[in-house]
Scaffold this active site. Structure first.
Site, mmCIF file in Angstrom:
data_model
loop_
_atom_site.group_PDB
_atom_site.id
_atom_site.type_symbol
_atom_site.label_atom_id
_atom_site.label_comp_id
_atom_site.label_asym_id
_atom_site.label_seq_id
_atom_site.Cartn_x
_atom_site.Cartn_y
_atom_site.Cartn_z
ATOM 1 N N GLU A 122 25.554 42.352 -42.117
ATOM 2 C CA GLU A 122 25.271 42.781 -43.486
ATOM 3 C C GLU A 122 24.896 41.589 -44.359
ATOM 4 O O GLU A 122 24.012 41.683 -45.208
ATOM 5 C CB GLU A 122 26.471 43.537 -44.045
ATOM 6 C CG GLU A 122 26.617 44.924 -43.402
ATOM 7 C CD GLU A 122 27.913 45.616 -43.740
ATOM 8 O OE1 GLU A 122 27.865 46.779 -44.183
ATOM 9 O OE2 GLU A 122 28.992 44.997 -43.570
ATOM 10 N N GLU A 142 31.334 49.027 -36.944
ATOM 11 C CA GLU A 142 32.432 49.550 -37.760
ATOM 12 C C GLU A 142 32.966 50.911 -37.307
ATOM 13 O O GLU A 142 34.197 51.122 -37.306
ATOM 14 C CB GLU A 142 32.011 49.615 -39.229
ATOM 15 C CG GLU A 142 32.046 48.297 -39.958
ATOM 16 C CD GLU A 142 30.752 47.508 -39.838
ATOM 17 O OE1 GLU A 142 30.563 46.556 -40.607
ATOM 18 O OE2 GLU A 142 29.925 47.866 -38.968
#
Length: 268
Positions: A122, A142
């Site tokens: 990210e 995730e």
């Protein structure tokens, strides 16, 4: 060179180039809230320094750019009562001080020297250029941890890849080898680890060769324009473009070209 070593990262500046290095190799450069806030301060320094024209973000060592959120620390904190927990708030700039920084129009290069997973990817997606070592792997795992890529990975990856490709990786948490990421357009360049610094330096040199206000105006117009229909993008007012038009560098560029010499950029 100006070099500042903080607890969780290192800030170095030489000439017009800033290098921000995550210094937590013992946890694959994973970040907790304290490290993110420290990095937020580092990116604040970069953003506010008119003499800093480009930044390089990387992680210490050759194993990981960043493994993202420090889940072991998160688990430890979850065992504490609310009264016992330290301040775990994120900086205004988001994870790593960069994922939510939408007003930074100076270029940032991600030097991906190993795994860039979860928040690590990210952060790299929030950069403008990604240069990766050929042994690197990226991904948003995730969901395998009962989480989502909430530092805007769920939103950025579908903007960087074709939707089906993005959803395939988002919904499975699969890793993407560096070469495959390059083939899909997620990474700008892949090189052997021994040549990673040379490759990054070449991108830096090409950026610094350009007028800094032109670079900022270009990034602002490109990024803000993505949010607008094309006719509106064409007529929108861009702050850095207004600054560039009235700058001495806007005069210097054509003069240097006409005089067949290298321009002397001042950023003013």
């Amino acid at each position: 060179m100006r070099r500042v070593s903080m607890q969780f990262c290192r800030y170095e500046k030489k000439d017009h180039v800033v290098r921000i290095t995550i210094t937590r190799p013992e946890v694959m450069n994973a970040l907790h809230a304290h490290a993110s806030r420290e990095m937020g301060g580092a990116f604040d320094d970069f953003a506010n320094d008119d003499d800093a024209w480009v930044a390089v973000l990387t992680g210490e060592g050759d194993r990981a750019f960043s493994a993202g959120n420090d889940l072991k620390y998160t688990a430890e904190m979850s065992r504490l009562s609310r009264e016992e927990r330290p301040d775990l708030s994120m900086p205004a700039g988001g994870f790593g001080g960069i994922t939510n920084r939408f007003d930074l129009f100076k270029p940032v290069i991600a030097r991906v020297n190993g795994f860039a997973l979860g928040g690590g990817l990210e952060m790299a997606l929030a950069c403008d250029i990604i240069v990766a070592a050929d042994h690197a792997e990226v991904g948003l795992p995730e969901p395998r941890r009962g989480l989502i890529a909430g530092a805007l990975g769920v939103h950025r990856l579908p903007r960087h890849l074709p939707l089906k490709q993005a959803m395939g990786y988002l919904l499975t948490g699969r890793h993407i080898p560096a070469q495959r990421a390059y083939e899909m357009g997620l990474v700008n360049e892949v090189v052997p680890l021994a040549k990673l610094d040379d490759a990054v330096d070449a991108w830096v040199a090409d950026i610094v060769r350009c007028a800094p206000l032109s670079v900022r105006a270009t990034k602002e117009a490109a990024m803000r324009g993505l949010l607008l229909p094309l006719p509106e993008a064409a007529t929108a007012r861009y702050e850095w473009e207004m600054a560039r038009r009235t700058s001495s560098d806007a005069v210097e560029g054509p003069r240097a070209f006409a005089e067949k010499r290298a321009p002397n950029w001042t950023g003013k």
